[in-house]
Design a protein around this motif. Structure first.
Motif, PDB file in Angstrom:
ATOM      1  N   VAL A 211       0.863  -1.175   0.000  1.00 26.42           N
ATOM      2  CA  VAL A 211       0.000   0.000   0.000  1.00 26.42           C
ATOM      3  C   VAL A 211       0.902   1.228   0.000  1.00 26.42           C
ATOM      4  CG1 VAL A 211      -1.658   1.372   1.317  1.00 26.42           C
ATOM      5  CG2 VAL A 211      -1.933  -1.105   1.169  1.00 26.42           C
ATOM      6  N   PHE A 212       0.741   2.095  -1.003  1.00 26.30           N
ATOM      7  CA  PHE A 212       1.419   3.379  -1.043  1.00 26.30           C
ATOM      8  C   PHE A 212       0.415   4.434  -0.593  1.00 26.30           C
ATOM      9  CE2 PHE A 212       4.675   2.365  -4.651  1.00 26.30           C
ATOM     10  CZ  PHE A 212       5.243   1.387  -3.852  1.00 26.30           C
ATOM     11  N   LEU A 213       0.775   5.212   0.415  1.00 29.09           N
ATOM     12  CA  LEU A 213      -0.111   6.225   0.987  1.00 29.09           C
ATOM     13  C   LEU A 213       0.567   7.587   0.881  1.00 29.09           C
ATOM     14  CD1 LEU A 213      -2.672   6.878   2.776  1.00 29.09           C
ATOM     15  CD2 LEU A 213      -1.142   6.609   4.741  1.00 29.09           C
ATOM     16  N   ALA A 214      -0.073   8.520   0.181  1.00 20.80           N
ATOM     17  CA  ALA A 214       0.517   9.845  -0.005  1.00 20.80           C
ATOM     18  C   ALA A 214      -0.495  10.928   0.307  1.00 20.80           C
ATOM     19  CB  ALA A 214       1.009  10.017  -1.443  1.00 20.80           C
ATOM     20  N   SER A 215      -0.009  12.010   0.907  1.00 29.41           N
ATOM     21  CA  SER A 215      -0.804  13.230   1.012  1.00 29.41           C
ATOM     22  C   SER A 215       0.003  14.350   0.365  1.00 29.41           C
ATOM     23  CB  SER A 215      -1.125  13.567   2.474  1.00 29.41           C
ATOM     24  OG  SER A 215       0.034  13.960   3.188  1.00 29.41           O
ATOM     25  N   GLY A 216      -0.655  15.131  -0.498  1.00 28.75           N
ATOM     26  CA  GLY A 216       0.010  16.253  -1.150  1.00 28.75           C
ATOM     27  C   GLY A 216       1.250  15.859  -1.915  1.00 28.75           C
ATOM     28  N   THR A 217       2.352  16.589  -1.685  1.00 25.87           N
ATOM     29  CA  THR A 217       3.607  16.295  -2.383  1.00 25.87           C
ATOM     30  C   THR A 217       4.304  15.061  -1.819  1.00 25.87           C
ATOM     31  OG1 THR A 217       4.685  17.951  -0.978  1.00 25.87           O
ATOM     32  CG2 THR A 217       4.056  18.647  -3.195  1.00 25.87           C
ATOM     33  N   GLY A 218       3.677  14.390  -0.865  1.00 24.29           N
ATOM     34  CA  GLY A 218       4.162  13.082  -0.442  1.00 24.29           C
ATOM     35  C   GLY A 218       4.137  12.083  -1.586  1.00 24.29           C
ATOM     36  N   PHE A 219       3.504  12.461  -2.687  1.00 24.02           N
ATOM     37  CA  PHE A 219       3.527  11.629  -3.893  1.00 24.02           C
ATOM     38  C   PHE A 219       4.937  11.516  -4.472  1.00 24.02           C
ATOM     39  CE2 PHE A 219       3.309  11.654  -8.608  1.00 24.02           C
ATOM     40  CZ  PHE A 219       2.810  10.367  -8.804  1.00 24.02           C
ATOM     41  N   ALA A 220       5.786  12.524  -4.274  1.00 23.29           N
ATOM     42  CA  ALA A 220       7.090  12.587  -4.937  1.00 23.29           C
ATOM     43  C   ALA A 220       7.953  11.342  -4.726  1.00 23.29           C
ATOM     44  CB  ALA A 220       7.841  13.852  -4.503  1.00 23.29           C
ATOM     45  N   PRO A 221       8.247  10.927  -3.484  1.00 24.18           N
ATOM     46  CA  PRO A 221       9.099   9.745  -3.323  1.00 24.18           C
ATOM     47  C   PRO A 221       8.429   8.470  -3.806  1.00 24.18           C
ATOM     48  CG  PRO A 221       8.246  10.460  -1.201  1.00 24.18           C
ATOM     49  CD  PRO A 221       7.896  11.531  -2.182  1.00 24.18           C
ATOM     50  N   LEU A 222       7.095   8.418  -3.747  1.00 25.54           N
ATOM     51  CA  LEU A 222       6.396   7.240  -4.244  1.00 25.54           C
ATOM     52  C   LEU A 222       6.467   7.171  -5.766  1.00 25.54           C
ATOM     53  CD1 LEU A 222       3.339   7.249  -1.840  1.00 25.54           C
ATOM     54  CD2 LEU A 222       5.363   5.774  -1.770  1.00 25.54           C
ATOM     55  N   LYS A 223       6.504   8.314  -6.421  1.00 25.97           N
ATOM     56  CA  LYS A 223       6.721   8.346  -7.877  1.00 25.97           C
ATOM     57  C   LYS A 223       8.079   7.736  -8.213  1.00 25.97           C
ATOM     58  CE  LYS A 223       7.301  11.608 -11.735  1.00 25.97           C
ATOM     59  NZ  LYS A 223       8.779  11.547 -11.874  1.00 25.97           N
ATOM     60  N   TYR A 302       0.595  -7.138   4.620  1.00 30.67           N
ATOM     61  CA  TYR A 302       1.000  -6.073   3.715  1.00 30.67           C
ATOM     62  C   TYR A 302       2.265  -5.348   4.178  1.00 30.67           C
ATOM     63  CZ  TYR A 302      -3.461  -6.321   1.209  1.00 30.67           C
ATOM     64  OH  TYR A 302      -4.534  -6.737   0.453  1.00 30.67           O
ATOM     65  N   GLN A 303       2.832  -4.578   3.241  1.00 24.30           N
ATOM     66  CA  GLN A 303       3.779  -3.522   3.566  1.00 24.30           C
ATOM     67  C   GLN A 303       3.106  -2.198   3.231  1.00 24.30           C
ATOM     68  OE1 GLN A 303       7.371  -4.162   1.249  1.00 24.30           O
ATOM     69  NE2 GLN A 303       8.410  -5.107   2.978  1.00 24.30           N
ATOM     70  N   VAL A 304       3.374  -1.177   4.046  1.00 22.60           N
ATOM     71  CA  VAL A 304       2.841   0.159   3.795  1.00 22.60           C
ATOM     72  C   VAL A 304       4.002   1.140   3.670  1.00 22.60           C
ATOM     73  CG1 VAL A 304       1.485   2.077   4.722  1.00 22.60           C
ATOM     74  CG2 VAL A 304       0.637  -0.263   4.945  1.00 22.60           C
ATOM     75  N   TYR A 305       3.947   1.952   2.621  1.00 20.32           N
ATOM     76  CA  TYR A 305       4.901   3.038   2.409  1.00 20.32           C
ATOM     77  C   TYR A 305       4.106   4.334   2.436  1.00 20.32           C
ATOM     78  CZ  TYR A 305       8.095  -0.639   0.897  1.00 20.32           C
ATOM     79  OH  TYR A 305       8.877  -1.759   0.847  1.00 20.32           O
ATOM     80  N   ALA A 306       4.325   5.147   3.472  1.00 20.55           N
ATOM     81  CA  ALA A 306       3.496   6.332   3.706  1.00 20.55           C
ATOM     82  C   ALA A 306       4.335   7.602   3.671  1.00 20.55           C
ATOM     83  CB  ALA A 306       2.796   6.221   5.063  1.00 20.55           C
ATOM     84  N   CYS A 307       3.848   8.615   2.937  1.00 21.40           N
ATOM     85  CA  CYS A 307       4.569   9.879   2.814  1.00 21.40           C
ATOM     86  C   CYS A 307       3.607  11.045   2.885  1.00 21.40           C
ATOM     87  CB  CYS A 307       5.282   9.973   1.471  1.00 21.40           C
ATOM     88  SG  CYS A 307       6.234   8.546   1.030  1.00 21.40           S
TER      89      CYS A 307
END
Length: 343
Positions: A211-223, A302-307
């Motif tokens: 699970v990739f979890l992003a708020s706002g520009t927290g998308f950047a590292p997940l990209k 699961y694994q969760v990656y949250a930013c």
């Protein structure tokens, strides 16, 4: 005067200078412990001192319960030994050729992705290859010595510029410059940065769904991590939950939709918390971390990656633990600003 720190699980030791934090000393000795903000504003570097004397800082007092503190829990980014100490902490294995460096970079491109988000591309020195794990971040070193941290939004490709997603914080010393609210940043401007930093990156040895979890520009590292997933043809199921107040906050939603169309194991779930009538929003609403639990009430496998913002990370960490997610499978990068720093 120096003190010896021993990591209980591995028996590795390193020296800490008087007044130095455990985290800084570990990094100085090429021992990577989990960390994100380095300012005592998140709990990524939380661990325990099991023996010895130490001085904890305000973040420990604010973010860790009194009961846990009584058992030695603290934030290693601000904890300073007052004697030899033994700690409980997980060591993070990273590529052996990744080294933290200070270097000049040149602004090669600037593009507004939203009214308050600038995509800035930076060219690193051709004579000094900049290696990093997708998901890590860099810190700009400003003229007054202060620092501003931003995640790398692309996987490393030799010779290619690095990319950052910078949100405008009105009144902010650095972002007012980026957005031209004071003096305007220009292409070819030279900046100084340090990196790569952080222990946020894809754990490739696992086969668990993510699970990739992003708020706002927290998308950047997940990209950046998604680019790595695609390049390495990793087939693990991935669900990306990206939250914003308004639809425009999801400034690269079209890219996520393209991934979803091309990748059979990838699902994109945009979540909006404050949609207005003029947005004509018909998708998911509410808190982005809660949307995950609506779809996946049992996270034990699961694994969760949250930013993103500290409140999102903290809420997710607590809620997902109750949903069965093992603590060691929650990886986080907390985006702190000056307002988030412990007083």
């Amino acid at each position: 005067m120096t003190y010896k720190v021993t990591i209980e699980s591995t028996n590795h030791t390193f020296d800490v200078k008087e007044g130095q934090t455990i985290l800084d000393a570990a990094l100085e000795h090429d021992i990577v412990l989990p960390y994100s903000c380095r300012t005592g504003s998140c709990t990524s570097c939380k661990g325990k001192v099991v023996s010895g004397e130490y001085e904890a800082g305000p973040g420990t007092a604010n973010l860790i319960s009194e009961a846990e503190r009584a058992e030695g829990a603290c934030l290693f980014c601000e904890t300073k030994p007052l004697s030899d100490v033994t700690i409980q902490a997980r060591e993070v294995r990273m590529a052996s050729d990744i080294q933290i460096k200070k270097m000049p970079v040149r602004v090669s491109e600037m593009e507004k992705a939203a009214d308050d988000v600038m995509i800035v591309k930076l060219q690193t020195p051709s004579s000094d290859v900049f290696r990093y794990e997708p998901g890590q971040y860099v810190e700009f070193i400003l003229k007054d010595g202060s620092r501003r941290a931003y995640s790398l939004a692309t996987r490393p490709v030799e010779g290619a510029p690095i990319e950052l997603h910078i949100r405008h914080m009105p009144g902010g010393l650095f972002t007012d410059h980026v957005f031209g609210a004071t003096t305007a940043m220009k292409v070819r401007e030279i900046l100084r940065l340090e990196g790569p930093l952080g222990s946020f990156f894809l754990r490739k040895e696992s086969d668990k769904p993510m699970v990739f979890l992003a708020s706002g520009t927290g998308f950047a590292p997940l990209k950046a991590i998604m680019e790595e997933v695609i390049a390495l043809d990793i087939q693990r199921p991935i669900s990306l939950y990206w939250g914003g107040r308004r639809p425009a906050d999801l400034y690269m939603a079209q890219l996520c939709k393209e991934w979803e169309a091309k990748l059979p194991n990838f699902t994109f779930i945009p979540v909006i918390s404050n949609a207005q009538a003029e947005d004509n929003w018909t998708g998911r609403t509410g808190f982005v971390h809660a949307a995950v639990l609506e779809d996946i009430p049992d996270l034990s496998g699961y694994q969760v990656y949250a930013c993103g913002a500290p409140i999102v990370i903290a809420s997710a960490r607590e809620a997902y633990a109750k949903a069965g997610l093992p603590a060691e499978e929650f990886y986080a990068d907390s985006f702190t600003s000056a307002a988030d720093l412990p007083k």
